[in-house]
Scaffold this motif. Structure first.
Motif, mmCIF file in Angstrom:
data_model
loop_
_atom_site.group_PDB
_atom_site.id
_atom_site.type_symbol
_atom_site.label_atom_id
_atom_site.label_comp_id
_atom_site.label_asym_id
_atom_site.label_seq_id
_atom_site.Cartn_x
_atom_site.Cartn_y
_atom_site.Cartn_z
ATOM 1 N N UNK A 285 0.826 -1.208 0.000
ATOM 2 C CA UNK A 285 0.000 0.000 0.000
ATOM 3 C C UNK A 285 0.860 1.258 0.000
ATOM 4 N N UNK A 286 1.931 1.238 0.790
ATOM 5 C CA UNK A 286 2.839 2.394 0.823
ATOM 6 C C UNK A 286 3.446 2.639 -0.547
ATOM 7 N N UNK A 287 3.840 1.569 -1.219
ATOM 8 C CA UNK A 287 4.420 1.694 -2.556
ATOM 9 C C UNK A 287 3.400 2.252 -3.547
ATOM 10 N N UNK A 288 2.156 1.752 -3.512
ATOM 11 C CA UNK A 288 1.122 2.237 -4.425
ATOM 12 C C UNK A 288 0.805 3.707 -4.162
ATOM 13 N N UNK A 289 0.734 4.085 -2.879
ATOM 14 C CA UNK A 289 0.464 5.491 -2.540
ATOM 15 C C UNK A 289 1.592 6.399 -3.028
ATOM 16 N N UNK A 290 2.832 5.930 -2.887
ATOM 17 C CA UNK A 290 3.986 6.721 -3.313
ATOM 18 C C UNK A 290 3.973 6.934 -4.830
ATOM 19 N N UNK A 291 3.705 5.869 -5.567
ATOM 20 C CA UNK A 291 3.664 5.990 -7.030
ATOM 21 C C UNK A 291 2.523 6.897 -7.469
ATOM 22 N N UNK A 292 1.390 6.813 -6.773
ATOM 23 C CA UNK A 292 0.273 7.703 -7.096
ATOM 24 C C UNK A 292 0.670 9.159 -6.861
ATOM 25 N N UNK A 293 1.310 9.421 -5.738
ATOM 26 C CA UNK A 293 1.716 10.790 -5.420
ATOM 27 C C UNK A 293 2.704 11.331 -6.457
ATOM 28 N N UNK A 294 3.618 10.490 -6.900
ATOM 29 C CA UNK A 294 4.587 10.933 -7.905
ATOM 30 C C UNK A 294 3.901 11.285 -9.222
ATOM 31 N N UNK A 295 2.917 10.477 -9.624
ATOM 32 C CA UNK A 295 2.215 10.781 -10.868
ATOM 33 C C UNK A 295 1.407 12.067 -10.739
ATOM 34 N N UNK A 296 0.720 12.246 -9.616
ATOM 35 C CA UNK A 296 -0.069 13.463 -9.429
ATOM 36 C C UNK A 296 0.844 14.688 -9.381
ATOM 37 N N UNK A 297 2.031 14.547 -8.818
ATOM 38 C CA UNK A 297 3.015 15.643 -8.856
ATOM 39 C C UNK A 297 3.356 15.976 -10.310
ATOM 40 N N UNK A 298 3.525 14.935 -11.108
ATOM 41 C CA UNK A 298 3.844 15.152 -12.520
ATOM 42 C C UNK A 298 2.707 15.870 -13.239
ATOM 43 N N UNK A 299 1.461 15.512 -12.894
ATOM 44 C CA UNK A 299 0.313 16.162 -13.524
ATOM 45 C C UNK A 299 0.240 17.635 -13.136
ATOM 46 N N UNK A 300 0.484 17.929 -11.869
ATOM 47 C CA UNK A 300 0.491 19.332 -11.432
ATOM 48 C C UNK A 300 1.592 20.121 -12.126
ATOM 49 N N UNK A 309 -3.536 25.815 -15.144
ATOM 50 C CA UNK A 309 -4.043 25.911 -13.771
ATOM 51 C C UNK A 309 -5.345 26.683 -13.667
ATOM 52 N N UNK A 310 -5.494 27.743 -14.469
ATOM 53 C CA UNK A 310 -6.704 28.563 -14.399
ATOM 54 C C UNK A 310 -7.929 27.805 -14.892
ATOM 55 N N UNK A 311 -7.727 26.796 -15.754
ATOM 56 C CA UNK A 311 -8.845 26.053 -16.332
ATOM 57 C C UNK A 311 -9.218 24.820 -15.518
ATOM 58 N N UNK A 312 -8.373 24.424 -14.601
ATOM 59 C CA UNK A 312 -8.581 23.195 -13.849
ATOM 60 C C UNK A 312 -9.026 23.481 -12.420
ATOM 61 N N UNK A 313 -9.655 22.473 -11.823
ATOM 62 C CA UNK A 313 -10.042 22.593 -10.413
ATOM 63 C C UNK A 313 -8.796 22.568 -9.530
ATOM 64 N N UNK A 314 -8.979 22.962 -8.280
ATOM 65 C CA UNK A 314 -7.876 22.917 -7.332
ATOM 66 C C UNK A 314 -7.441 21.466 -7.089
ATOM 67 N N UNK A 315 -6.199 21.304 -6.727
ATOM 68 C CA UNK A 315 -5.668 19.966 -6.465
ATOM 69 C C UNK A 315 -6.190 19.440 -5.127
ATOM 70 N N UNK A 316 -6.873 18.297 -5.172
ATOM 71 C CA UNK A 316 -7.315 17.606 -3.967
ATOM 72 C C UNK A 316 -6.789 16.179 -4.043
ATOM 73 N N UNK A 317 -5.844 15.859 -3.192
ATOM 74 C CA UNK A 317 -5.174 14.571 -3.258
ATOM 75 C C UNK A 317 -5.935 13.494 -2.469
ATOM 76 N N UNK A 318 -5.980 12.255 -2.986
ATOM 77 C CA UNK A 318 -6.556 11.150 -2.211
ATOM 78 C C UNK A 318 -5.760 10.935 -0.930
ATOM 79 N N UNK A 319 -6.438 10.537 0.116
ATOM 80 C CA UNK A 319 -5.752 10.228 1.362
ATOM 81 C C UNK A 319 -4.968 8.928 1.227
ATOM 82 N N UNK A 320 -3.941 8.751 2.025
ATOM 83 C CA UNK A 320 -3.209 7.471 2.007
ATOM 84 C C UNK A 320 -4.141 6.312 2.332
ATOM 85 N N UNK A 321 -3.794 5.131 1.850
ATOM 86 C CA UNK A 321 -4.604 3.942 2.097
ATOM 87 C C UNK A 321 -4.702 3.669 3.594
ATOM 88 N N UNK A 322 -5.924 3.468 4.054
ATOM 89 C CA UNK A 322 -6.147 3.144 5.457
ATOM 90 C C UNK A 322 -7.106 1.965 5.558
#
Length: 417
Positions: A285-300, A309-322
Motif C-alpha cells: 500500500x505504501x508503494x502504491x500510494x507513493x507511485x500515485x503521489x509521484x504521478x499526481x506531482x507530474x500532472x500538477x 491551472x486557471x482552467x482546472x479545479x484545485x488539487x485535492x489529493x486522495x488520502x493514504x490507504x487506510x
C-alpha cells in the motif's frame, strides 16, 4: 469440409484488434479474411460480468476510421455497448469476417502459412493473431490445493452475486477486476475477503478531469515499448484500480474496506483449513500510494508548465490507504467461493512451441514474430502503453500493417528471383 483456400493474409480474432487490422489491410488493398471462433466481439458478449464498464471514457474509444458518436462522451461503455460499437465498426468497414471458425494449427511451409480450422485450411502469406490478452485466466498453483468444498470462478465466468453460494467469498487479486468484483459482492451483502498483492492506485478524476484524460494529455499512454528500461515488467504491470461508473466514483482499498471488505496480504499458502497471507500488505500500500503521489506531482507540474491551472479545479489529493490491520490467516471453512482475479496468460495452442519462451510466452518484437509473416496484435504494452485499449490497438495495427506490406513485397520479389 472446404478445400484449402489461398489468400494473402489471415487475421485470427474478430474483436477490436482483428477489426482494426482488417481496416488497415483494406486501406492498403491487401486481400484478407478474419477468422472468429464465435461472433464479432465474442469476448465482450460472453466473458464479461453484468455490471462491467470500460475503464476508459467513451471519447477514448478510437479505432482506425471510427470513433465514439454517442451522446455520453465522458461516460463508460458497458460490455453490451462495446459489442454494439464493434458491430457497427465491422459493418462500416465491411470486414470479411468468417464467424464460427476455430483455428486448430498454423504450419509454416515454403514461405507460406497453412492455417487449419474446423472449416478447412487456408494458405496465407502472412498471419496476424489478434485474439487478445484476456481469453485464458491464470490460476496460481495454490488454486489446486484448496479444500474440495470451495467453488472456483474467474472474472470471465463471473456474472453477478446471485451466481455464488451463500457463504463467504475470497477474492484473490486487487487490480481492477478483483477490486470491482469484491466491491460488488460486498455491496450485495456478501462476506468478502480480498487478498491484495502489488497494485496500481489512481483517482478516477483529478482536478476535474478523468485520469485517462491526464495520461492521454501528457503522452504517457503513447510511451513506446522501445523507450522503456524494463519492458517485461511494464508488460506485467497490474491494471489500475478504477471503475467506470456514471458518478465517476473512486474505487480503492480504503473504499472497499469502508463497505465491509476484509483486506489481507497476498495469498501465499494453506495449512489445514487455514489460508495464509503475506505480511507485506502495508509495504504494498505504501508503494502504491507513493507511485500515485509521484504521478499526481507530474500532472500538477504539467498543468503549471502548460498554463492550465486557471482552467482546472484545485488539487485535492486522495488520502493514504487506510484499513484495519490485515489478517495473516483466515478459516477456509467459512469460504464457499474463491474468485481468482489473478490475471491472464494468452495461449496459442495452434503454434509451434519454438515460438514460445521457457515460460510459454510468445516471442515477439513489438508484435513481429521471429518467423517471417507471423504477427500478434492486442497484447498489453505491445508497442505502446495503450496497446490493449480501444484507443491504442488501432495505431499498433497501422504500424504492423505497414511492416506486413513490406514483408509481402519482399516475399513477392524473392519469389520472382
Amino acid at each position: 469440409m472446404n478445400p484449402e483456400r489461398t489468400i494473402d493474409v489471415v487475421v485470427i480474432g474478430g474483436g477490436q484488434a482483428g477489426l482494426a487490422m482488417s481496416r488497415c489491410l483494406s486501406s492498403q488493398s491487401i486481400d484478407h479474411v478474419v477468422l472468429e471462433r464465435g461472433d464479432t466481439a465474442n469476448s465482450w458478449r460472453t466473458e464479461r460480468w453484468d455490471s462491467l464498464r470500460l475503464l476508459t471514457p467513451n471519447w477514448l474509444a478510437r479505432l482506425p476510421g471510427w470513433s465514439y458518436q454517442g451522446d455520453d462522451p465522458d461516460g463508460y461503455m458497458s460490455a453490451t455497448d462495446v459489442a454494439g460499437y464493434l458491430d457497427a465498426y465491422r459493418a462500416s468497414i465491411d470486414a470479411p469476417v468468417h464467424c464460427g471458425v476455430e483455428v486448430t494449427r498454423i504450419i509454416g511451409t515454403g514461405g507460406r502459412h497453412v492455417v487449419d480450422t474446423n472449416d478447412g485450411p487456408w494458405s496465407a502469406r502472412a498471419v496476424v493473431m489478434a485474439t487478445g490478452a484476456c481469453s485464458n485466466p491464470h490460476l496460481p498453483a495454490i488454486a489446486g490445493d484448496m479444500p474440495i468444498h470451495i467453488d472456483h470462478i474467474t472474472p470471465i465466468r463471473y456474472r453477478n452475486p446471485s451466481q455464488l453460494g451463500d457463504g463467504g467469498v475470497l477474492v484473490v487479486g486487487a487490480s481492477a477486476s478483483g477490486l470491482q468484483i469484491a466491491d460488488e459482492l460486498s455491496r450485495s451483502g456478501r462476506d468478502v475477503t480480498l487478498a491484495v498483492g502489488d497494485h496500481v492506485r489512481l483517482p478516477r478524476t483529478y482536478r476535474g478531469m478523468d485520469i485517462h484524460w491526464w495520461m492521454d494529455t501528457i503522452g504517457q499512454l503513447d510511451e513506446r515499448y522501445d523507450d522503456v528500461d524494463d519492458l517485461e515488467r511494464a508488460r506485467r504491470l497490474a491494471s489500475i484500480q478504477l471503475i467506470g461508473s456514471p458518478e465517476r466514483r473512486d474505487l480503492d482499498l480504503t473504499t472497499v474496506a469502508a463497505y465491509g471488505v476484509t483486506l489481507t496480504g497476498r495469498l501465499v499458502g494453506r495449512s489445514g483449513h487455514r489460508a495464509q497471507f503475506s505480511g507485506s500488505f502495508a509495504n504494498m500500500c505504501t508503494s502504491a500510494d507513493l507511485k500515485q503521489r509521484r504521478l499526481l506531482d507530474r500532472l500538477d507540474e504539467y498543468a503549471a508548465t502548460h498554463g492550465l491551472n486557471a482552467e482546472l479545479a484545485e488539487s485535492t489529493r486522495p488520502n493514504p490507504t487506510t484499513s484495519a490491520p490485515p489478517l495473516l490467516e483466515t478459516d477456509l471453512r467459512s469460504i464457499d467461493t474463491i474468485v481468482w482475479a489473478t490475471g491472464f496468460r494468452p495461449i496459442y495452442p495452434w503454434l509451434d512451441t519454438s515460438l514460445l519462451d521457457h515460460k510459454g510466452r510468445l516471442i515477439h518484437d513489438g508484435g513481429v514474430l521471429p518467423l517471417a509473416g507471423l504477427y500478434v496484435l492486442g497484447l498489453p504494452f505491445m508497442r505502446r502503453r495503450k496497446s490493449s485499449f480501444l484507443d491504442g490497438v488501432g495505431r499498433d495495427a497501422a504500424e504492423l500493417a505497414d511492416h506486413l506490406v513490406g514483408h509481402l513485397a519482399y516475399d513477392l520479389t524473392r519469389s520472382r528471383n
